[in-house]
Design a protein around this motif. Structure first.
Motif, PDB file in Angstrom:
ATOM      1  N   LEU A  91       0.837  -1.198   0.000  1.00  0.00           N
ATOM      2  CA  LEU A  91       0.000   0.000   0.000  1.00  0.00           C
ATOM      3  C   LEU A  91       0.871   1.246   0.000  1.00  0.00           C
ATOM      4  N   SER A  92       0.314   2.321  -0.506  1.00  0.00           N
ATOM      5  CA  SER A  92       1.030   3.600  -0.444  1.00  0.00           C
ATOM      6  C   SER A  92       1.060   4.117   0.979  1.00  0.00           C
ATOM      7  N   ARG A  94      -0.039   6.947   1.946  1.00  0.00           N
ATOM      8  CA  ARG A  94      -1.352   7.559   2.212  1.00  0.00           C
ATOM      9  C   ARG A  94      -2.394   6.490   2.540  1.00  0.00           C
ATOM     10  N   ASP A  95      -2.417   5.401   1.766  1.00  0.00           N
ATOM     11  CA  ASP A  95      -3.417   4.365   2.003  1.00  0.00           C
ATOM     12  C   ASP A  95      -3.159   3.625   3.316  1.00  0.00           C
ATOM     13  N   ASN A  96      -1.881   3.476   3.687  1.00  0.00           N
ATOM     14  CA  ASN A  96      -1.591   2.889   4.991  1.00  0.00           C
ATOM     15  C   ASN A  96      -2.192   3.736   6.105  1.00  0.00           C
ATOM     16  N   ARG A  98      -4.710   5.778   5.778  1.00  0.00           N
ATOM     17  CA  ARG A  98      -6.170   5.726   5.686  1.00  0.00           C
ATOM     18  C   ARG A  98      -6.741   4.468   6.321  1.00  0.00           C
ATOM     19  N   VAL A  99      -6.001   3.376   6.233  1.00  0.00           N
ATOM     20  CA  VAL A  99      -6.426   2.172   6.958  1.00  0.00           C
ATOM     21  C   VAL A  99      -6.531   2.482   8.449  1.00  0.00           C
ATOM     22  N   ASP A 108     -10.596  10.613   5.952  1.00  0.00           N
ATOM     23  CA  ASP A 108      -9.387  10.440   5.150  1.00  0.00           C
ATOM     24  C   ASP A 108      -8.506  11.685   5.159  1.00  0.00           C
TER      25      ASP A 108
END
Length: 313
Positions: A91-92, A94-96, A98-99, A108
């Motif tokens: 994951l990026s 940012r997505d890490n 967001r998790v 977010d």
């Protein structure tokens, strides 16, 4: 008096016959940057893990934000980076985050704000596995900042950062404390701690040796003087500073254990006494110098105590 955010009483952790943390009692107050210092293997990370409820103490107690470590109420108000930050490699950044924001019931936008605070916005879309050590560390601090916690517990937060990144991190931590958040950090970079920490606790061989403000632990500044004739300079210095505060060094130098404010008066007295003054300068002990001094003393004391216990047995 400032509110107490973290307190421990005789906190101890043993692994079989090995005592990793030995009756540590410390206090961290709201709005301060507290430096937790010690040699490798001294018990710093073990202590921090107990404060976060990641491991249980063998004995003693700890309170964090008025709760027992690990309680949900304490977890909600504390952010942490302990040892290597763990994220999903595919994951990026940012997505890490967001998790994590979804787990924390945050929007977010909180992830984007955290990336911005650690200067990772430009690389937020890149997979975590492509990050350098310093970038991984920044992302770990960003994760700790999610939810605007009252307490940040950071284990070596500048690890892997370049000098500019270290400076940015120091500025961020001071800014957080200035807004009322509390930062408890461990670091082996003593110059960094000296610059940003309000108080420090020094641990060695599992025991807390000292806890004090940075200024108090560094002690009084010294005044170095080179003047001739040396006997005249020595007599003047002893008259003004007292016999115990004056030390004759190699050559023609004197060291006076006095504050910098004494410099003008002593300089005038030397000139009035007919001495030729070649050099007058103040010098303060660095935190690094004091650290090595007190940890060496602490290790010696612990070794002596251990020997004494073995003879008693």
């Amino acid at each position: 008096m400032n509110e107490t955010i973290v307190t421990t009483e005789n906190l101890t952790k043993r692994y079989g016959e090995h005592t990793a943390v030995d009756e540590v009692s410390l206090t961290v107050r709201r709005g301060e940057v507290y430096g937790f210092l010690g040699p490798n293997g001294a018990g710093k990370t073990t202590t921090l893990r107990m404060l976060l409820g990641l491991i249980r103490p063998t004995s003693g107690t700890a309170t964090i934000l008025r709760h027992t470590p690990g309680e949900p109420a304490a977890k909600r108000r504390a952010g942490a980076l302990i040892e290597d930050p763990g994220f999903f490699p595919y994951l990026s950044g940012r997505d890490n985050l967001r998790v994590m924001t979804r787990y924390l019931a945050l929007s977010d936008s909180a992830a984007d704000a955290a990336l911005d605070r650690v200067d990772l916005t430009g690389r937020g879309g890149d997979p975590f596995r492509t990050y350098s050590l310093g970038m991984k560390q920044r992302l770990g601090v960003a994760a700790a900042l999610l939810g605007n916690p009252d307490l940040l517990v950071l284990d070596e937060p500048t690890n892997g950062l370049d000098p500019a990144g270290m400076a940015d991190m120091r500025e961020l931590l001071v800014e957080l404390a200035g807004h009322g958040q509390t930062v408890l950090l461990s670091s082996h970079l003593l110059g960094e701690v000296q610059d940003i920490c309000d108080r420090v606790g020094v641990i060695s061989d599992g025991r807390l040796i000292t806890e004090s403000t940075v200024a108090e632990i560094r002690g009084m500044s010294s005044l170095y003087i080179r003047a001739e004739p040396v006997d005249v300079a020595l007599a003047v210095a002893m008259r003004i500073a007292g016999d115990d505060a004056v030390h004759l060094l190699d050559g023609d130098a004197l060291r006076l254990d006095v504050g910098a404010g004494a410099t003008p008066g002593i300089t005038r007295a030397l000139v009035d006494a007919g001495a030729d003054v070649h050099e007058v300068r103040t010098s303060e002990r660095s935190l690094e110098e004091v650290f090595f001094e007190i940890t060496a003393t602490g290790d010696a004391a612990n070794s002596t105590a251990s020997t004494a216990r073995s003879h008693e047995r």
